[in-house]
Design an enzyme around this catalytic site. Structure first.
Site, PDB file in Angstrom:
ATOM      1  N   LYS A  19      42.288  19.171  19.978  1.00 14.61           N
ATOM      2  CA  LYS A  19      43.302  20.191  19.516  1.00 14.61           C
ATOM      3  C   LYS A  19      42.522  21.445  19.423  1.00 14.61           C
ATOM      4  O   LYS A  19      41.672  21.435  18.528  1.00 14.61           O
ATOM      5  CB  LYS A  19      44.282  19.875  18.551  1.00 14.61           C
ATOM      6  N   GLY A  70      48.681  24.963  18.361  1.00 17.02           N
ATOM      7  CA  GLY A  70      47.871  25.298  19.476  1.00 17.02           C
ATOM      8  C   GLY A  70      47.777  24.100  20.492  1.00 17.02           C
ATOM      9  O   GLY A  70      48.589  23.162  20.379  1.00 17.02           O
ATOM     10  N   ASP A  97      56.632  19.192   8.535  1.00 15.28           N
ATOM     11  CA  ASP A  97      57.221  19.422  10.057  1.00 15.28           C
ATOM     12  C   ASP A  97      57.379  18.061  10.519  1.00 15.28           C
ATOM     13  O   ASP A  97      56.816  17.751  11.788  1.00 15.28           O
ATOM     14  CB  ASP A  97      56.274  20.344  10.861  1.00 15.28           C
ATOM     15  N   GLY A 100      49.377  18.866  26.106  1.00 14.69           N
ATOM     16  CA  GLY A 100      50.400  19.471  25.346  1.00 14.69           C
ATOM     17  C   GLY A 100      49.936  20.531  24.630  1.00 14.69           C
ATOM     18  O   GLY A 100      48.881  21.059  24.584  1.00 14.69           O
TER      19      GLY A 100
END
Ligand SMILES: *[C@@H]1O[C@H](CO)[C@@H](O)[C@H](O)[C@H]1NC(C)=O
Ligand SMILES: *[C@@H]1O[C@H](CO)[C@@H](O)[C@H](O)[C@H]1NC(C)=O
Ligand SMILES: *[C@@H]1O[C@H](CO)[C@@H](O)[C@H](O)[C@H]1NC(C)=O
Ligand SMILES: *[C@@H]1O[C@H](CO)[C@@H](O)[C@H](O)[C@H]1NC(C)=O
Ligand SMILES: *[C@@H]1O[C@H](CO)[C@@H](O)[C@H](O)[C@H]1NC(C)=O
Ligand SMILES: *[C@@H]1O[C@H](CO)[C@@H](O)[C@H](O)[C@H]1NC(C)=O
Ligand SMILES: *[C@@H]1O[C@H](CO)[C@@H](O)[C@H](O)[C@H]1NC(C)=O
Length: 842
Positions: free
Chosen positions: A541, A525, A638, A520
């Site tokens: 990540k 990032g 978010d 993903g």
């Protein structure tokens, strides 16, 4: 001088501290400004002085204006854009004998000067002053009369349009004031892109490349909004900004401002060719991108530079064509691709002089190394191709080879040749589209596979390489054996409850098989799959755009590592190897991916109502924990389906919390692609009010609606409107406001209608009506404009668990404005009607 103890920001902050001593906002004839001094506006919002832009050329100094209280260096205006001074130590910003403000070299020659109006003969050097105002405007006026403006920086906008500034067209002189982008990251010289009023006189803005080529228009101003950019409107329905168009005999201009004084906002004509709107968010200490046009990055002419390839929707818009590399690699990290790409290997035909000698000694080598062509399928053809009368692919190729300046060809029935730098290459375009297909790019033979020459020399190289390879393999086996033991020990020590492990970069390389399996990419990032030695699968990540120092990073991450809740994704470890690109976070792996995948029909099955309800409840619990139970309250900033992951049993886990603070870049990038400022963003992000946990509540509410409906709140046209089947809608205006799902729900509740009709049709009515009604009410409370009217996440949990009764929520009026304006984007023709319906109600 306490400010000097803040994280080192180099020269800039040092200058700010010096400036604080001076504490004056005025340049006068007897008080020029030198490199060690800074003007600060009376309200301490803006500062003016000498500076070196981040990423700029060494020894290039500029005089400019930036935000005094913002730690991220953000110039909003530059005086000597194209004329940096290298002798900053001896340069002065002073009032020149003719009364203009000028930047003098040490030698006394002028690097830059204002061009003041020639009206009042009274103002002379001793009588003239330059004052930096709190609006960011630098004003030159007679000392005796500050309201007689001789010159002001707001009339000479650079790449930034501040609130209160005007972008105007002088009808008498025909002069047009526009924003002009920087040439490149770190280089304030006027660049290729500009935004200005339509030279034809129409009340709209145009984006121009090289001052001539239009590539985006706002559409005419209706008095309330632009037809092609309805998110920029006269007022934002309560969230505090106003946008105004003035058109009289002398001039026409747009201007905008904010009701809330503390709002820090700027429009920027970006190096990328997009015009961008940014808010400063104190809570995250970062600029938050809320507006970007044109949304299609590839619509910007020459946006990826020479031999750059644009891909719409990719994480980074531009890439170099194969066989090329970025000319300015450092700038690519800042989304600046303007300098394009250069060849890795020179074309054979360009090596004329040396080769004419060598070909006479080693005959035939020239022919074998002849340039080759790389086939690029699905490419949009640059529009400057020239046709030649050749009737075959082979002939077309020969024609291109015959001219050393020919860099590509395409044959689609006729032969097209391109010469010199290739611009506007776009990949991923369907071959069936007009003007797209297979493009053949000319490359040095060595860039293409199967181009190996059979010369003995090469065999020798190959043999040597093989030898080295064997040695490396043998050595690695040894090394792996020895390190595996140690690693296994360290990696095995990793079990839940251990807190957060600090990994070495090489460990993570090993765990992820050198980042082979990308699962993903998000705002912060890319994410890679990895496996611990005990076969536990993890998600790694790789953070991008980090702006924190090593110590701060470790501190933040250790805090995040201590957070444990069944509905929050667990951080298992991190890596911080000094280098900026070696900051990684290790998380537990979620086999069922993110919620958006399941909601928006990318899977074969439909999430049942029970699962959806549990997801809604679980996310609420996770957020409530972040907001209230953690030691420091964490605002997620978010919340959206992409950031909600599902474990093997479809239990939700909130991801990406705490990262906004860590990374701080435009983490709302995704939001902007979703219809400008509306999407999951709470209105206070726009109005500049303080961001609290209630901003998350808002985004959570928007997400709840999507969980119910199984579609994006703003998605239109893909499926028939839910309402049109239930009611008989007539006219576009009705359609426009009724397709905005949250509004639909709110209205249906208000009229005590049947909310079950609004359920995702894929569920075929299979849901608990009582739960559905409860979720509808909770979601409507969450998206109230008034921050205080929204419940806390803790209250949401109680409501969803049925522990407290949910009252009837009011219909959020502001939504009608947003929904109407949004719909305008897809139904342009009914501007008049929309005025009456959507705006009439507020
Ligand atoms: C300003 O006025 C003076 C005298 O009136 C004239 O000589 C000069 O050319 C003018 N300058 C500009 C820039 O118009
Ligand atoms: C400049 O203007 C001031 C105020 O009008 C006046 O006192 C002074 O004499 C002038 N100086 C010159 C050199 O004209
Ligand atoms: C100051 O300047 C303004 C604008 O030019 C003018 O209207 C006003 O009369 C001036 N005042 C004085 C005292 O000269
Ligand atoms: C915009 O306005 C101008 C003049 O004001 C007019 O000529 C033009 O046709 C309008 N454009 C559209 C698309 O309505
Ligand atoms: C904004 O701030 C300035 C001082 O910086 C003040 O004079 C002004 O009244 C304020 N305006 C509003 C609307 O609060
Ligand atoms: C090749 O030759 C041309 C003209 O003779 C010259 O201008 C050019 O610089 C040469 N290129 C190289 C790479 O030597
Ligand atoms: C071939 O490409 C050119 C250039 O883009 C385009 O104008 C033309 O329509 C294409 N012809 C066919 C037959 O697709």
């Amino acid at each position: 001088m306490a400010a000097c103890a803040l994280p080192p920001l180099g020269v800039l902050l040092a200058l700010l501290c010096v400036g604080a001593v001076r504490a004056a906002d005025t340049v006068t004839a007897d008080r020029p400004l030198s490199v060690s001094q800074t003007l600060v506006s009376s309200g301490r919002k803006f500062a003016l002085g000498f500076f070196q832009p981040e990423g700029g050329a060494a020894g290039s100094w500029y005089v400019g204006i930036w935000y005094h209280n913002i730690a991220v260096q953000t110039p909003v205006w530059v005086a000597n854009r194209g004329a940096p001074v290298s002798d900053a130590a001896s340069s002065r910003l002073a009032i020149a004998p003719d009364g203009n403000l000028a930047l003098f070299h040490g030698s006394g020659s002028i690097a830059w000067s204002t061009t003041k109006a020639n009206t009042s003969g009274t103002a002379n050097a001793t009588d003239t002053v330059a004052v930096l105002l709190d609006s960011g405007n630098l004003v030159l006026s007679p000392a005796s009369n500050a309201s007689a403006v001789l010159w002001q920086s707001f009339d000479h906008v650079g790449d930034t349009w501040l609130p209160g500034g005007k972008l105007r067209r002088d009808k008498r002189t025909g002069e047009i004031q526009g924003m002009v982008s920087w040439r490149a990251h770190g280089d304030p010289a006027p660049g290729m892109y500009s935004l200005q009023l339509d030279p034809s006189g129409a009340p709209q803005y145009v984006l121009l490349a090289n001052g001539a080529q239009e590539y985006w228009l706002t559409g005419n101003w209706t008095g309330k909004f632009f037809t092609g950019a309805p998110e920029v409107a006269a007022s934002s329905g309560g969230s505090g900004y106003s946008f105004e168009f003035v058109d009289n005999d002398e001039e026409s201009y747009f201007t905008y401002n904010f009701a809330v004084n503390s709002t820090v906002y700027r429009f920027v004509m970006d190096v990328s060719g997009q015009v961008k709107g940014w808010f400063w968010v104190e809570a995250t200490q970062a600029w938050n991108l809320v507006y970007a046009e044109p949304k299609a990055r590839c619509a910007v002419p020459r946006g990826c530079g020479a031999f750059g390839v644009c891909t719409e929707g990719a994480a980074t818009a531009c890439d170099c064509a194969r066989g090329f590399r970025p000319r300015s690699p450092a700038n690519w990290g800042f989304d600046d691709f303007i300098d394009g790409c250069v060849r890795n290997a020179q074309l054979q035909c360009a090596k004329n002089s040396t080769d004419s000698v060598s070909s006479s000694t080693a005959s035939g080598s020239n022919k074998e190394a002849q340039d080759k062509f790389l086939r690029m399928d699905g490419t949009r053809f640059p529009d400057d191709g020239r046709t030649v009368g050749v009737a075959s692919t082979g002939g077309c190729q020969t024609a291109c080879l015959a001219d050393c300046t020919c860099s590509a060809y395409a044959y689609n029935g006729s032969c097209f040749l391109w010469y010199g730098d290739l611009q506007n290459l776009e990949a991923g375009v369907g071959d069936d589209q007009a003007g797209a297909g297979s493009l053949y790019l000319r490359l040095a033979a060595s860039e293409l596979p199967g181009a190996r020459s059979h010369k003995w020399r090469n065999v020798k190289i190959a043999a040597t390489a093989l030898g080295i390879a064997c040695f490396v393999v043998a050595a690695s086996i040894l090394l792996v054996r020895t390190t595996r033991k140690r690693r296994t020990a360290r990696l095995n020590g990793l079990t839940a409850g251990d807190g957060c492990v600090s990994y070495k970069y090489s460990d993570l390389q090993y765990l992820t098989k050198n980042f082979a399996d990308k699962i993903g990419a998000g705002a912060f990032g890319s994410v890679f799959k990895g496996q611990l030695s005990d076969s536990t699968v993890v998600a790694v990540k790789k953070l991008e755009g980090l702006r924190q120092g090593e110590k701060q990073f470790r501190a933040e991450v250790s805090t995040l590592g201590t957070i444990q809740h069944v509905n929050l994704i667990r951080m298992l470890g991190f890596c911080s190897d000094g280098a900026a690109d070696r900051k990684l976070l290790v998380y537990e792996y979620m086999p069922n991916g993110s919620l958006d995948h399941h909601l928006f029909r990318k899977t074969f099955y439909v999430l049942s109502w029970q699962v959806r309800y549990q997801v809604g409840l679980g996310v609420a619990k996770g957020l409530a924990y972040l907001h209230e139970r953690c030691r420091d309250c964490i605002i997620h900033c978010d919340v959206k389906p992409e950031n909600i992951l599902l474990d093997a049993a479809f239990a939700p886990k909130v991801a990406d919390f705490g990262l906004a603070k860590l990374v701080g870049r435009d983490f709302s990038r995704v939001i902007t692609t979703m219809r400008g400022t509306i999407g999951y963003l709470a209105p206070e992000w726009i109005s500049g009010e303080a961001i609290t946990t209630k901003a998350d509540v808002f985004s959570y509410g928007m997400t709840l609606f999507e969980i119910m409906s199984g579609r994006r709140n703003f998605e239109q046209g893909e499926r028939p409107s839910v309402v049109s089947s239930a009611e008989d809608t007539t006219g576009a205006e009705e359609q426009a406001t009724t397709t905005f799902f949250p509004l639909l729900v709110a209205r249906r509740l208000a009229e005590e209608g049947d909310v079950m009709e609004l359920l995702d049709p894929e569920l075929e009515g299979d849901a608990d009506p009582e739960e559905m009604r409860r979720v509808c009410k909770v979601a409507c409370w969450c998206i109230q404009h008034d921050v205080d009217a929204r419940p806390t996440m803790e209250e949401v949990v109680q409501m969803l668990e049925g522990l407290t009764e949910v009252e009837m929520p009011p219909v959020p009026q502001y939504l009608e404005v947003l929904a109407g304006r949004h719909a305008q984007e897809s139904t342009y023709h009914s501007a008049q009607q929309l005025d009456e319906t959507a705006y009439g109600s507020v």
